[in-house]
Design a protein around this motif. Structure first.
Motif, short mmCIF file in Angstrom:
data_model
loop_
_atom_site.label_atom_id
_atom_site.label_comp_id
_atom_site.label_asym_id
_atom_site.label_seq_id
_atom_site.Cartn_x
_atom_site.Cartn_y
_atom_site.Cartn_z
N LEU A 77 75.12 -40.30 83.10
CA LEU A 77 75.18 -40.16 81.64
C LEU A 77 75.32 -38.70 81.25
CD1 LEU A 77 75.04 -42.17 79.28
CD2 LEU A 77 72.60 -41.66 79.10
N TYR A 78 74.59 -37.82 81.95
CA TYR A 78 74.70 -36.40 81.66
C TYR A 78 76.11 -35.87 81.94
CZ TYR A 78 74.64 -31.43 82.58
OH TYR A 78 74.97 -30.09 82.60
N LEU A 79 76.67 -36.25 83.09
CA LEU A 79 78.01 -35.77 83.45
C LEU A 79 79.06 -36.25 82.46
CD1 LEU A 79 77.89 -36.23 87.33
CD2 LEU A 79 77.76 -34.08 86.05
N VAL A 80 78.94 -37.51 82.02
CA VAL A 80 79.89 -38.04 81.04
C VAL A 80 79.81 -37.23 79.74
CG1 VAL A 80 80.41 -40.03 79.58
CG2 VAL A 80 79.98 -40.36 82.02
N GLY A 81 78.58 -37.02 79.25
CA GLY A 81 78.43 -36.26 78.02
C GLY A 81 78.87 -34.82 78.15
N ALA A 82 78.53 -34.18 79.27
CA ALA A 82 78.90 -32.77 79.46
C ALA A 82 80.42 -32.62 79.56
CB ALA A 82 78.22 -32.23 80.71
N LEU A 83 81.08 -33.51 80.28
CA LEU A 83 82.54 -33.44 80.38
C LEU A 83 83.20 -33.71 79.04
CD1 LEU A 83 83.08 -35.20 83.82
CD2 LEU A 83 83.54 -32.81 83.28
N TRP A 84 82.64 -34.62 78.28
CA TRP A 84 83.19 -34.88 76.93
C TRP A 84 83.07 -33.63 76.07
CZ3 TRP A 84 85.25 -39.63 75.20
CH2 TRP A 84 85.59 -39.67 73.86
N LEU A 85 81.91 -32.98 76.13
CA LEU A 85 81.72 -31.75 75.36
C LEU A 85 82.72 -30.67 75.78
CD1 LEU A 85 77.84 -31.32 75.20
CD2 LEU A 85 79.37 -31.32 73.24
N ALA A 86 82.99 -30.59 77.05
CA ALA A 86 83.82 -29.50 77.57
C ALA A 86 85.31 -29.74 77.38
CB ALA A 86 83.51 -29.28 79.06
N LEU A 87 85.76 -31.00 77.48
CA LEU A 87 87.19 -31.26 77.57
C LEU A 87 87.85 -31.65 76.26
CD1 LEU A 87 87.38 -33.17 80.98
CD2 LEU A 87 87.47 -30.72 80.52
N TRP A 88 87.08 -32.11 75.28
CA TRP A 88 87.69 -32.47 74.00
C TRP A 88 87.79 -31.26 73.10
CZ3 TRP A 88 90.46 -36.57 73.38
CH2 TRP A 88 90.16 -37.74 74.07
N GLN A 89 88.71 -31.32 72.16
CA GLN A 89 88.91 -30.26 71.19
C GLN A 89 88.38 -30.71 69.82
OE1 GLN A 89 90.19 -27.27 72.04
NE2 GLN A 89 90.40 -27.99 74.16
N GLY A 90 87.96 -29.73 69.01
CA GLY A 90 87.54 -30.03 67.65
C GLY A 90 86.20 -30.73 67.60
N ARG A 91 85.97 -31.43 66.47
CA ARG A 91 84.69 -32.09 66.26
C ARG A 91 84.46 -33.27 67.18
NH1 ARG A 91 83.98 -32.23 59.64
NH2 ARG A 91 84.00 -29.95 59.33
N ALA A 92 85.52 -33.82 67.74
CA ALA A 92 85.37 -34.97 68.63
C ALA A 92 84.50 -34.63 69.83
CB ALA A 92 86.74 -35.44 69.11
N CYS A 93 84.45 -33.37 70.21
CA CYS A 93 83.64 -33.00 71.39
C CYS A 93 82.15 -33.20 71.14
CB CYS A 93 83.92 -31.55 71.78
SG CYS A 93 83.23 -30.32 70.66
N LEU A 94 81.73 -33.18 69.87
CA LEU A 94 80.31 -33.30 69.56
C LEU A 94 79.75 -34.66 69.92
CD1 LEU A 94 80.21 -31.44 66.12
CD2 LEU A 94 79.68 -30.54 68.38
N TRP A 95 80.61 -35.65 70.09
CA TRP A 95 80.13 -36.96 70.50
C TRP A 95 79.48 -36.90 71.87
CZ3 TRP A 95 84.49 -40.98 68.97
CH2 TRP A 95 84.66 -40.94 67.58
N GLY A 96 79.79 -35.89 72.65
CA GLY A 96 79.18 -35.76 73.96
C GLY A 96 77.71 -35.39 73.91
N LEU A 97 77.23 -34.90 72.76
CA LEU A 97 75.83 -34.52 72.65
C LEU A 97 74.91 -35.72 72.81
CD1 LEU A 97 75.94 -31.96 69.69
CD2 LEU A 97 75.54 -31.47 72.11
N GLY A 98 75.36 -36.89 72.35
CA GLY A 98 74.53 -38.08 72.44
C GLY A 98 74.16 -38.43 73.87
#
Length: 734
Positions: A538-559
């Motif tokens: 779960l941590y790796l999924v969220g961290a990669l989402w934070l790192a690889l998406w652009q704009g506000r969409a990356c904030l979804w990885g914080l959850g």
């Protein structure tokens, strides 16, 4: 008014009856099309870059192969991914409206299937069948590798030989005491020796280090120790000059010029040889978050390449005739690339070094072509190359920590606010220095936050003050220690390196002082019990989402990251830990210390028990605990969890006990633990962890409150490095 003779129907019902029925499949297709349209719009708005996600999917396929335990599951995953990719391609083929979604789905699914297929094929090709049982053997073999470990007072040899039972070619790794080492014991020499051999060790308890998996991919069938003298049958080739021999000579030369731990670290920086670093200093570096400075990786390779680039560029610029006719940046880039490759080979070509070298070469290519040198796509290419060559490296801490740090750096410096903060402006030198210091500290903090869950997952302990320690240590090593080592080696060619070696020693002594200072602060080390696979995923999924998406969409990885952090902080400590041989047992959460069966200080087994119990306090022997009763054969104690008292009976020796008395004691116990076979008449109320059970299941972690039993066997599946119990036993005639 309704017409006479026609029943009156409400308006809504009449409309419903008049509307033609829509078949359910078409409704579902409409919903899917609407979902696809929204997904397409999301990908387009987020400026979706397929390259990094392809590397993630490729890595996910490799990781799934390790997680899933049976060949039918691997085949089902590969076939399912391929079928889904084919369906997606057929569904959206030729549709311009799916310019983002269709290629993304198809390519990601294919990458996942390729990753799983690749690691499966590599396991089948390079995997070495482990030794069936421990034994003493006379070996006639040839030395493949030699690793000197003076800090451990030994030399480690890898031998190519023939299995005495089957006659098959095998590779053994044996430890030779330093006192019995001889000058001719080098790569290529043929030797005869006697050794105690053991199958490569699986995890000693659930969550511990899995050496058997590493040995499988390294082609090692057994490990052991040499007994007696080594007979040199055929000496090594005299004229053979290998990278390993150059590495050893360079390491020995550096240590001859500089004594103590400073000399050992200087040898590490020059050749990658860490064998001479004392354990106490290595632990201090680890607890201060500075271990990466001892592992040749991005920092060192980047420093070598950058220095080579600048030196070559400045020297050639002094030659006007050449500067007017040749593009000096291209020449400097080529020289820097050669220097980086040579340094990578010289220091052992470990995964972090190869990754760093590939990344640095891509940076040089990007600079030569006028492209953006630092990007996540560059990191993805480097990761893809490393995983294509060594897919098994994915599950090791070296790969994970190396790429996590690089991704964190690139992602941080891609944030617009950080770019604006670092943008050139008219200001004083002091303000510019403070600004760069602040961003360096922020970078260190982000790296520590990114790495801490990975470090805790693998090692169960992590340094808390790493960001502050690295703020001083990284510039010290990069801009002072490493250039001084290079200068000292160059001056040694003319016999004038002694003054510079003194400076090297002073800088590395300062580094050690920083390490011990931060490591010895209160609360400098965070300890954690075993972290579940679900939490780290779960941590790796969220961290990669934070790192690889652009704009506000990356904030979804914080959850996912926050949920994973909560799960990690709430990871339960096992109440009882039993090693696979049943000889080492730990009872946690009692007397604020770990209760152990044997109070011998140190040792690999005890260190693992303490780490997985999340404590660094000195353990207490069960026999010395006031609430236990011990005889020469058994100890009995009671532990209470959530108002439930659990009675434990633990064997202390292998002395024979009268069967009736043992059966009566077992009936009164909830859990019985022994390192020997217990008779069938011994029937405790819940768990009987005797030798028969431990041979089948391996090490055990017991959670009493949840009434859960975790075993090593549960995580191994049908992979080659885990053998069935009957295959691990010695023949009955021996």
């Amino acid at each position: 008014m309704a017409t006479q003779g026609t029943p009156s129907v409400p308006m809504g019902e009449a409309d419903e009856e008049a509307r033609p029925a829509v078949p359910r499949p078409w409704r579902m297709r409409g919903l899917l099309s609407s979902f696809a349209g929204r997904s397409e719009a999301f990908l387009e708005g987020a400026q979706f870059d397929r390259g990094p996600w392809l590397a993630v999917a490729f890595a996910a396929g490799i990781g799934l192969w390790f997680y899933l335990g049976a060949p039918w599951q691997w085949l089902a995953t590969i076939g399912g991914a391929a079928a889904a990719a084919a369906m997606a391609f057929a569904r959206w083929r030729g549709s311009d409206a799916r310019a983002y979604l269709m290629p993304a789905i198809v390519s990601v699914l294919i990458a996942l299937a390729l990753g799983m297929s690749l690691v499966w094929a590599r396991s089948a090709m390079v995997g070495a069948e482990p030794l069936a049982y421990p034994r003493f053997e006379r070996i006639d073999g040839r030395i493949l590798e030699r690793e000197e470990q003076p800090a451990e007072d030994r030399v480690r040899l890898v031998l190519a030989a023939r299995d005495a039972a089957t006659g098959q070619a095998v590779a053994y790794r044996v430890n030779l005491p330093l006192a019995r080492d001889r000058p001719g014991l080098r790569e290529g020499a043929r030797v005869r020796l006697s050794a105690r051999l053991m199958p490569p060790s699986p995890p000693i308890v659930p969550g511990a280090y899995n050496f058997a998996r590493r040995a499988w991919f390294e082609g090692l069938s057994a490990t052991g120790s040499v007994v007696g003298e080594v007979e040199l049958v055929t000496p090594p080739p005299q004229s053979r000059l290998t990278v390993a021999s150059i590495q050893r000579r360079l390491s020995a030369h550096v240590r001859s010029r500089l004594d103590g731990t400073a000399g050992a670290i200087a040898a590490t920086l020059a050749s990658g040889d860490r064998g001479a670093i004392p354990e106490r200093d290595e632990e201090a570096m680890r607890d201060a978050g500075l271990t990466h400075l001892l592992s040749i990786s991005g920092l060192h390779v980047s420093a070598i390449i950058a220095a080579s680039y600048i030196v070559v560029l400045k020297l050639f610029a002094l030659w006007p005739w050449l500067a007017l006719r040749v593009r000096l940046p291209l020449v400097a880039a080529g020289a820097a690339a050669l220097a980086g490759i040579a340094y990578t080979l010289l220091t052992g070509a470990q995964v972090p070094t190869v990754r760093s070298c590939i990344g640095a070469l891509l940076v040089l290519v990007a600079l030569a072509l006028g492209r953006e040198p630092l990007s996540l796509r560059m990191v993805a290419i480097a990761a893809g190359v490393v995983l294509a060559l060594w897919p098994e490296s994915l599950v090791g801490p070296s790969f994970q920590m190396s790429f996590a740090a690089v991704i964190a750096i690139v992602s941080l410096h891609s944030v617009q606010a950080v770019r604006d903060f670092l943008a050139p402006r008219e200001q004083s030198g002091l303000r510019r220095f403070l600004r760069r210091t602040a961003i360096l500290f922020l970078t260190g903090l982000v790296i520590e936050l990114a790495l801490m869950p990975i470090v805790l997952f693998h090692f169960h302990r992590a340094g808390v003050y790493g960001a502050a320690a690295n703020l001083v240590a990284i510039p010290l090593v990069t801009f002072i220690s490493m250039p001084l080592v290079a200068l000292a080696l160059a001056l040694d060619l003319i016999g004038a390196g002694a003054p510079v070696w003194w400076l090297v020693g002073q800088s590395l002594d300062l580094l050690l002082g920083i390490a011990h200072l931060f490591a010895e602060q209160p609360g400098s080390v965070k300890l954690a019990p075993r972290i579940g696979m679900g939490a780290i995923t779960l941590y790796l999924v969220g961290a990669l989402w934070l790192a690889l998406w652009q704009g506000r969409a990356c904030l979804w990885g914080l959850g996912p990251v926050m949920v994973a952090a909560i799960l990690m902080m709430q990871a339960p400590v096992p109440d009882i830990l039993i090693t696979r041989d049943g000889r080492d047992i730990g009872v946690a959460n009692e007397a604020e210390r770990l209760l152990v069966l044997r109070a011998s200080e140190g040792g690999y087994a005890q260190e693992n028990l303490l780490e997985l119990a999340g404590t660094d306090r000195q353990p207490l022997a069960i026999a010395e605990w006031p609430h236990s009763r011990c005889s020469a054969e058994f100890c009995s104690l009671t532990v209470t969890r959530e108002s439930r008292a659990w009675s434990l009976l633990i064997a202390r020796s292998r002395d024979l006990v009268e069967e009736r008395a043992l059966a009566a004691a077992c009936r009164n116990a909830d859990i019985v633990i022994a390192d020997r076979f217990l008779p069938r008449s011994c029937r405790p109320r819940w768990l009987k962890a005797d030798r028969r059970f431990l041979e089948r299941e391996g090490g055990v972690a017991v959670y009493l409150s949840a009434r859960r039993i975790d075993t090593v066997a549960q995580d191994q599946g049908e992979h080659g490095w885990w053998r069935a119990p009957e295959d691990r036993r010695a023949p009955r005639d021996q």
